[in-house]
Every structure is written in structure tokens, then in C-alpha cells.
Design a protein around this motif. Structure first.
Motif, PDB file in Angstrom:
ATOM      1  N   ARG A  36       0.835  -1.211   0.000  1.00 49.32           N
ATOM      2  CA  ARG A  36       0.000   0.000   0.000  1.00 49.32           C
ATOM      3  C   ARG A  36       0.866   1.256   0.000  1.00 49.32           C
ATOM      4  O   ARG A  36       0.587   2.224  -0.707  1.00 49.32           O
ATOM      5  CB  ARG A  36      -0.915  -0.013   1.224  1.00 49.32           C
ATOM      6  CG  ARG A  36      -1.863   1.159   1.268  1.00 49.32           C
ATOM      7  CD  ARG A  36      -2.901   0.969   2.345  1.00 49.32           C
ATOM      8  NE  ARG A  36      -3.607   2.216   2.550  1.00 49.32           N
ATOM      9  CZ  ARG A  36      -3.911   2.708   3.730  1.00 49.32           C
ATOM     10  NH1 ARG A  36      -3.614   2.052   4.825  1.00 49.32           N
ATOM     11  NH2 ARG A  36      -4.542   3.844   3.843  1.00 49.32           N
ATOM     12  N   PHE A  37       1.935   1.244   0.802  1.00 50.58           N
ATOM     13  CA  PHE A  37       2.849   2.383   0.845  1.00 50.58           C
ATOM     14  C   PHE A  37       3.482   2.593  -0.526  1.00 50.58           C
ATOM     15  O   PHE A  37       3.576   3.722  -1.007  1.00 50.58           O
ATOM     16  CB  PHE A  37       3.917   2.160   1.917  1.00 50.58           C
ATOM     17  CG  PHE A  37       4.866   3.313   2.082  1.00 50.58           C
ATOM     18  CD1 PHE A  37       4.422   4.562   2.470  1.00 50.58           C
ATOM     19  CD2 PHE A  37       6.224   3.134   1.860  1.00 50.58           C
ATOM     20  CE1 PHE A  37       5.302   5.630   2.633  1.00 50.58           C
ATOM     21  CE2 PHE A  37       7.113   4.177   2.024  1.00 50.58           C
ATOM     22  CZ  PHE A  37       6.650   5.427   2.410  1.00 50.58           C
ATOM     23  N   ALA A  38       3.883   1.518  -1.166  1.00 45.58           N
ATOM     24  CA  ALA A  38       4.474   1.611  -2.502  1.00 45.58           C
ATOM     25  C   ALA A  38       3.484   2.233  -3.481  1.00 45.58           C
ATOM     26  O   ALA A  38       3.842   3.112  -4.273  1.00 45.58           O
ATOM     27  CB  ALA A  38       4.909   0.227  -2.981  1.00 45.58           C
ATOM     28  N   GLN A  39       2.241   1.806  -3.436  1.00 44.75           N
ATOM     29  CA  GLN A  39       1.227   2.362  -4.339  1.00 44.75           C
ATOM     30  C   GLN A  39       1.047   3.853  -4.115  1.00 44.75           C
ATOM     31  O   GLN A  39       0.938   4.624  -5.063  1.00 44.75           O
ATOM     32  CB  GLN A  39      -0.115   1.639  -4.142  1.00 44.75           C
ATOM     33  CG  GLN A  39      -0.114   0.225  -4.650  1.00 44.75           C
ATOM     34  CD  GLN A  39      -1.350  -0.549  -4.234  1.00 44.75           C
ATOM     35  OE1 GLN A  39      -2.043  -0.205  -3.276  1.00 44.75           O
ATOM     36  NE2 GLN A  39      -1.624  -1.619  -4.956  1.00 44.75           N
ATOM     37  N   LYS A  40       1.038   4.270  -2.858  1.00 50.21           N
ATOM     38  CA  LYS A  40       0.866   5.688  -2.541  1.00 50.21           C
ATOM     39  C   LYS A  40       2.051   6.531  -2.994  1.00 50.21           C
ATOM     40  O   LYS A  40       1.890   7.668  -3.400  1.00 50.21           O
ATOM     41  CB  LYS A  40       0.670   5.881  -1.032  1.00 50.21           C
ATOM     42  CG  LYS A  40      -0.671   5.463  -0.526  1.00 50.21           C
ATOM     43  CD  LYS A  40      -0.764   5.755   0.958  1.00 50.21           C
ATOM     44  CE  LYS A  40      -2.193   5.799   1.405  1.00 50.21           C
ATOM     45  NZ  LYS A  40      -2.341   6.408   2.722  1.00 50.21           N
ATOM     46  N   THR A  41       3.262   5.958  -2.892  1.00 48.57           N
ATOM     47  CA  THR A  41       4.456   6.722  -3.220  1.00 48.57           C
ATOM     48  C   THR A  41       4.815   6.684  -4.699  1.00 48.57           C
ATOM     49  O   THR A  41       5.548   7.532  -5.178  1.00 48.57           O
ATOM     50  CB  THR A  41       5.683   6.200  -2.438  1.00 48.57           C
ATOM     51  OG1 THR A  41       5.916   4.827  -2.800  1.00 48.57           O
ATOM     52  CG2 THR A  41       5.492   6.336  -0.951  1.00 48.57           C
TER      53      THR A  41
END
Length: 82
Positions: A36-41
Motif C-alpha cells: 500500500r505504501f508503494a502504491q501511494k508513493t
């Protein structure tokens, strides 16, 4: 009867960088998984995973961009030598 499945213990980030360890601690506290963090960044999940494992470290501008997603920033402060 099979033993119940249990979740593996959480493993602390292995990176040598205290700033990155703190980033991954914050992600864990906020219950944000790496995907999820990767998708946001906009970085790949593999990139974030490499940062966590210590395989690679982000450039400062990449770290700043990733932190900004969480409402955080990089700061330079004096180290208290006492």
C-alpha cells in the motif's frame, strides 16, 4: 488435526539507516503495509522492500518524497553530544 496457523513474528527493518528504521516503524504503527505504501508513493513494492531489507537505500529526494506521503519530512538537527 493440524496445528492452527499463526502469524510469523514481525521482523524489524534490517537497514542500517536509523531514519529508514524509523520510517518502517511508523508504517507498522499506522498499519500501512509495504504494498500500500508503494502504491501511494509511486515506487515499486520491490523498491520499498529493498529499502527495508538494507539491500538498497533511497536517495535523499526519494526519501523526502516517500515521507511527504505520510505527512513527514527530513530535518537536519544538531546532535546533543552530552
Amino acid at each position: 488435526m493440524a496445528a492452527p496457523l499463526s502469524h510469523p513474528p514481525r521482523v524489524a527493518a534490517r537497514t542500517a539507516s536509523p531514519a529508514l528504521r524509523q520510517l518502517f516503524d511508523i508504517l507498522r504503527e499506522r498499519r500501512i503495509n509495504l504494498k500500500r505504501f508503494a502504491q501511494k508513493t509511486g515506487y515499486t513494492a520491490a523498491t520499498i522492500s529493498y529499502w527495508k531489507s538494507g539491500r538498497t537505500e533511497p536517495r535523499i529526494n526519494d526519501l523526502e518524497a516517500a515521507l511527504s506521503i505520510l505527512g513527514l519530512e527530513v530535518r537536519i538537527v544538531d546532535i546533543d553530544t552530552e
